[in-house]
Write an enzyme that holds these catalytic residues in place. Structure first.
Site, PDB file in Angstrom:
ATOM      1  N   PHE A   1     -10.558  -0.598   2.247  1.00  0.00           N
ATOM      2  CA  PHE A   1     -10.512  -1.804   1.389  1.00  0.00           C
ATOM      3  C   PHE A   1     -11.738  -1.909   0.487  1.00  0.00           C
ATOM      4  O   PHE A   1     -11.779  -2.776  -0.386  1.00  0.00           O
ATOM      5  CB  PHE A   1     -10.469  -3.060   2.287  1.00  0.00           C
ATOM      6  CG  PHE A   1     -11.791  -3.327   2.967  1.00  0.00           C
ATOM      7  CD1 PHE A   1     -12.169  -2.611   4.084  1.00  0.00           C
ATOM      8  CD2 PHE A   1     -12.680  -4.263   2.466  1.00  0.00           C
ATOM      9  CE1 PHE A   1     -13.406  -2.819   4.697  1.00  0.00           C
ATOM     10  CE2 PHE A   1     -13.914  -4.482   3.061  1.00  0.00           C
ATOM     11  CZ  PHE A   1     -14.268  -3.756   4.182  1.00  0.00           C
TER      12      PHE A   1
ATOM     13  N   ARG B   1      -3.843   0.437  11.058  1.00  0.00           N
ATOM     14  CA  ARG B   1      -4.607  -0.154  12.154  1.00  0.00           C
ATOM     15  C   ARG B   1      -4.664   0.868  13.275  1.00  0.00           C
ATOM     16  O   ARG B   1      -3.681   1.580  13.535  1.00  0.00           O
ATOM     17  CB  ARG B   1      -3.958  -1.444  12.667  1.00  0.00           C
ATOM     18  CG  ARG B   1      -4.169  -2.657  11.784  1.00  0.00           C
ATOM     19  CD  ARG B   1      -5.637  -3.126  11.764  1.00  0.00           C
ATOM     20  NE  ARG B   1      -5.830  -4.296  10.912  1.00  0.00           N
ATOM     21  CZ  ARG B   1      -6.192  -4.242   9.631  1.00  0.00           C
ATOM     22  NH1 ARG B   1      -6.383  -3.080   9.025  1.00  0.00           N
ATOM     23  NH2 ARG B   1      -6.364  -5.355   8.943  1.00  0.00           N
TER      24      ARG B   1
ATOM     25  N   HIS C   1     -13.390   2.384   8.519  1.00  0.00           N
ATOM     26  CA  HIS C   1     -12.629   1.242   7.976  1.00  0.00           C
ATOM     27  C   HIS C   1     -13.180   0.823   6.603  1.00  0.00           C
ATOM     28  O   HIS C   1     -13.615  -0.312   6.417  1.00  0.00           O
ATOM     29  CB  HIS C   1     -12.636   0.065   8.964  1.00  0.00           C
ATOM     30  CG  HIS C   1     -11.440  -0.829   8.788  1.00  0.00           C
ATOM     31  ND1 HIS C   1     -10.784  -1.415   9.860  1.00  0.00           N
ATOM     32  CD2 HIS C   1     -10.764  -1.235   7.690  1.00  0.00           C
ATOM     33  CE1 HIS C   1      -9.781  -2.142   9.402  1.00  0.00           C
ATOM     34  NE2 HIS C   1      -9.748  -2.050   8.083  1.00  0.00           N
TER      35      HIS C   1
ATOM     36  N   ILE D   1       0.840  -1.209   0.000  1.00  0.00           N
ATOM     37  CA  ILE D   1       0.000   0.000   0.000  1.00  0.00           C
ATOM     38  C   ILE D   1       0.873   1.257   0.000  1.00  0.00           C
ATOM     39  O   ILE D   1       0.649   2.185  -0.784  1.00  0.00           O
ATOM     40  CB  ILE D   1      -0.961  -0.008   1.214  1.00  0.00           C
ATOM     41  CG1 ILE D   1      -1.938  -1.179   1.103  1.00  0.00           C
ATOM     42  CG2 ILE D   1      -1.718   1.320   1.329  1.00  0.00           C
ATOM     43  CD1 ILE D   1      -2.749  -1.468   2.353  1.00  0.00           C
TER      44      ILE D   1
ATOM     45  N   GLU E   1     -12.238   0.391  17.474  1.00  0.00           N
ATOM     46  CA  GLU E   1     -13.277   0.397  16.442  1.00  0.00           C
ATOM     47  C   GLU E   1     -14.208  -0.805  16.503  1.00  0.00           C
ATOM     48  O   GLU E   1     -15.315  -0.763  15.972  1.00  0.00           O
ATOM     49  CB  GLU E   1     -12.641   0.480  15.043  1.00  0.00           C
ATOM     50  CG  GLU E   1     -11.904  -0.783  14.616  1.00  0.00           C
ATOM     51  CD  GLU E   1     -11.330  -0.668  13.194  1.00  0.00           C
ATOM     52  OE1 GLU E   1     -10.675   0.330  12.904  1.00  0.00           O
ATOM     53  OE2 GLU E   1     -11.566  -1.599  12.401  1.00  0.00           O
TER      54      GLU E   1
END
Ligand code: NAI
Length: 332
Positions: free
Chosen positions: A298, A234, A295, A155, A263
């Site tokens: 993705f 994260r 989140h 990434i 989260e």
């Protein structure tokens, strides 16, 4: 072979069903998050398929072993939520999806950076209310700014390419520098230097004991006043309370988060008819220069298709050979 899919959302059903063309694979979907209590739903399953906020601590793994589970197939790259030693001791293999779309997360990181810079989240609301005043919306040219990327794996490397394309000077910190980043002109520096020089800092490293609260009070104090900090890796890489102190003092000028250390109790659920039970998170929401997404880095069509296909490939290879295609090995 029975596969119990936990934390299953409608998109999981759609993409996993499309990928599981082999009739021998029997998918059972559970909306529940996997933990020691809900693990009983997996009684009779050989495989559990879990996501990022499922709790795969020792107690859950002991239960899964009791119920005859032999493989944990993660639908994620990160595996910080699995007690790997407990799984190993229980004879349960763990598989993950090491790469699905680094573009999805890198592009979402860019979306956060640009929105925070040009205050798009505020402009959206203003214009809808007929307020066309520009006060408070001033941004800066990305061109010529110093961006610091912590972690240049899949990434981080895509993000480096994007930021170089915008004309940023890109600094990076990673124990394993990427050849591609070096070729792009990215300069690897010590963390200390990255923190002190970057106008924008983005976190793309995994959560490990070494990176837990990597961004704490001391790290924030070393940053340039008014820095933009973005975390799409994260949550626990950042000490949230320290970041709130940094926002209050003005040391942090803008904060973008796609992940949050607590989260698990919030993200992926609709709490709009209820309330936010987490006071630290609620405090974050009061800052105009904070932009949080739940989140979703993705969450692109391409990534979901790749996650489902790799997950099914992990399971079918495990069924055939006893080892998944992408095992998560115990750290040495
Ligand atoms: P990767 O494994 O390809 O790259 C991680 C890089 O971080 C490696 O180059 C590694 O050497 C480096 N690293 C490790 N410890 C470091 C440290 N202390 N300081 C600096 N660099 C360090 O992983 P990838 O695919 O690039 O993903 C990175 C992280 O992004 C994942 O671990 C996951 O936590 C997170 N992620 C977030 C998603 C989202 O939806 N927001 C989706 C997918 C991944």
């Amino acid at each position: 072979m029975r596969i119990d899919v936990f934390s299953a959302k409608p998109h999981d059903l759609e993409f996993l069903r499309a990928a599981a063309t082999d009739k021998a694979l029997e998918l059972q979907f559970h909306e529940a998050r996997l933990n020691a209590d809900t693990s009983r739903l997996a009684e009779g399953a050989e495989v559990v398929c879990a996501f990022v906020n499922d709790d795969l601590a020792r107690e859950t793994i002991a239960k899964l072993q009791e119920f005859g589970v032999t493989l944990i197939a993660l639908r994620s790259a990160g595996f910080n939520h699995v007690d790997l030693r407990a799984a190993h001791a229980a004879g349960i293999a763990v598989a993950r999806v090491p790469a699905y779309s680094p573009y999805a997360v890198a592009e979402h990181t860019l979306a956060l950076i640009l929105a925070l810079n040009r205050k798009t989240h505020r402009a959206f609301n203003r214009v809808r209310e007929g307020n066309f005043a520009l006060d408070g919306l001033m941004g800066f040219d990305m061109h010529g700014k110093v961006a610091g990327i912590v972690g240049t794996g899949l990434i981080g490397t895509v993000l480096a390419r994007i930021l170089c394309g915008l004309g940023c000077e890109v600094l990076a910190s990673d124990p394993y520098p990427s050849v591609e980043c070096k070729a792009l002109g990215v300069r690897y520096v010590e963390m200390e230097q990255l923190l002190g020089r970057a106008d924008i800092i983005t976190l793309q490293c995994p959560l490990t004991p070494e990176t837990h609260h990597l961004i704490d009070d001391a790290a924030i104090a070393r940053m340039k006043p008014g820095v933009m900090l973005v975390n799409t890796s994260r949550g626990a890489v950042v000490d949230t309370k320290a970041v709130i102190r940094g926002l209050k003092s003005g040391q942090i000028g803008a904060l973008g988060l796609d992940v949050y250390e607590e989260e698990g109790d919030l993200f992926f659920e609709d709490l709009s008819n209820s309330y936010i039970p987490d006071d630290v998170f609620a405090r974050l929401l009061t800052f105009p220069n904070v932009l949080i997404t739940g989140h979703q880095g993705f969450f692109t069509r391409e990534a979901l298709r790749a996650i489902a296909e790799t997950t099914i490939a992990n399971i079918t290879q495990f069924q055939r050979t006893g080892a998944p295609m992408h095992p998560v090995k115990l750290p040495e």
